[in-house]
Design a protein around this motif. Structure first.
Motif, mmCIF file in Angstrom:
data_model
loop_
_atom_site.group_PDB
_atom_site.id
_atom_site.type_symbol
_atom_site.label_atom_id
_atom_site.label_comp_id
_atom_site.label_asym_id
_atom_site.label_seq_id
_atom_site.Cartn_x
_atom_site.Cartn_y
_atom_site.Cartn_z
ATOM 1 N N GLN A 81 99.885 85.784 44.131
ATOM 2 C CA GLN A 81 99.134 85.110 43.070
ATOM 3 C C GLN A 81 98.656 86.193 42.116
ATOM 4 O OE1 GLN A 81 95.757 82.736 44.315
ATOM 5 N NE2 GLN A 81 94.706 83.209 42.413
ATOM 6 N N GLU A 82 99.147 86.177 40.884
ATOM 7 C CA GLU A 82 98.778 87.208 39.912
ATOM 8 C C GLU A 82 97.542 86.801 39.117
ATOM 9 O OE1 GLU A 82 101.681 89.517 37.537
ATOM 10 O OE2 GLU A 82 103.101 88.069 38.413
ATOM 11 N N GLU A 83 96.677 87.781 38.879
ATOM 12 C CA GLU A 83 95.497 87.608 38.035
ATOM 13 C C GLU A 83 95.524 88.732 37.007
ATOM 14 O OE1 GLU A 83 93.086 85.251 38.061
ATOM 15 O OE2 GLU A 83 93.981 84.198 39.761
ATOM 16 N N SER A 120 97.810 84.180 51.392
ATOM 17 C CA SER A 120 98.381 84.583 50.116
ATOM 18 C C SER A 120 97.832 85.941 49.727
ATOM 19 C CB SER A 120 98.090 83.544 49.038
ATOM 20 O OG SER A 120 96.806 83.717 48.504
ATOM 21 N N ILE A 142 96.736 88.341 46.569
ATOM 22 C CA ILE A 142 96.311 88.303 45.179
ATOM 23 C C ILE A 142 96.565 89.680 44.591
ATOM 24 C CG2 ILE A 142 94.380 87.996 43.591
ATOM 25 C CD1 ILE A 142 93.106 86.183 45.767
ATOM 26 N N ALA A 145 89.019 88.623 37.941
ATOM 27 C CA ALA A 145 89.736 89.875 38.206
ATOM 28 C C ALA A 145 88.924 91.073 37.705
ATOM 29 C CB ALA A 145 91.114 89.856 37.545
#
Length: 91
Positions: free
Chosen positions: A29-31, A2, A4, A39
């Motif tokens: 996958q968003e942070e 994945s 990020i 993050a």
């Protein structure tokens, strides 16, 4: 694998990078850097301030850089495409 993506609110480069990756079927996958302590710490650890910060394994891309993102996509493991089931009509 994945990918990020560390993003922020109102970040046009983040939207462009996310769209670029989604068009190439890359799961992101968003942070949000304002809401995620992880993050914030990761950006500080890397010494990066330009969003998005895109992480995939050992690869880091800062900002929307299509050439680097293409290279990142090409380096990701290939997963077989899902083949839809064919439904045969009753005979």
């Amino acid at each position: 694998m994945s990918v990020i993506m560390i993003t922020g609110p109102g970040c046009g480069q983040c939207k462009a990078a996310k769209s670029f990756l989604k068009q190439r079927n890359v799961e992101v996958q968003e942070e949000d850097i304002r809401q995620s302590t992880w993050a914030q710490e990761k950006a500080s650890e890397l010494g990066l301030k330009t969003l998005p910060i895109i992480l995939a394994g050992d690869t880091v891309v800062s900002g929307f850089q299509p050439t680097k993102l293409r290279e990142l996509v090409e380096s990701l493991p290939k997963t077989p495409a899902t083949i839809p089931a064919v439904i045969h009509p009753a005979a």
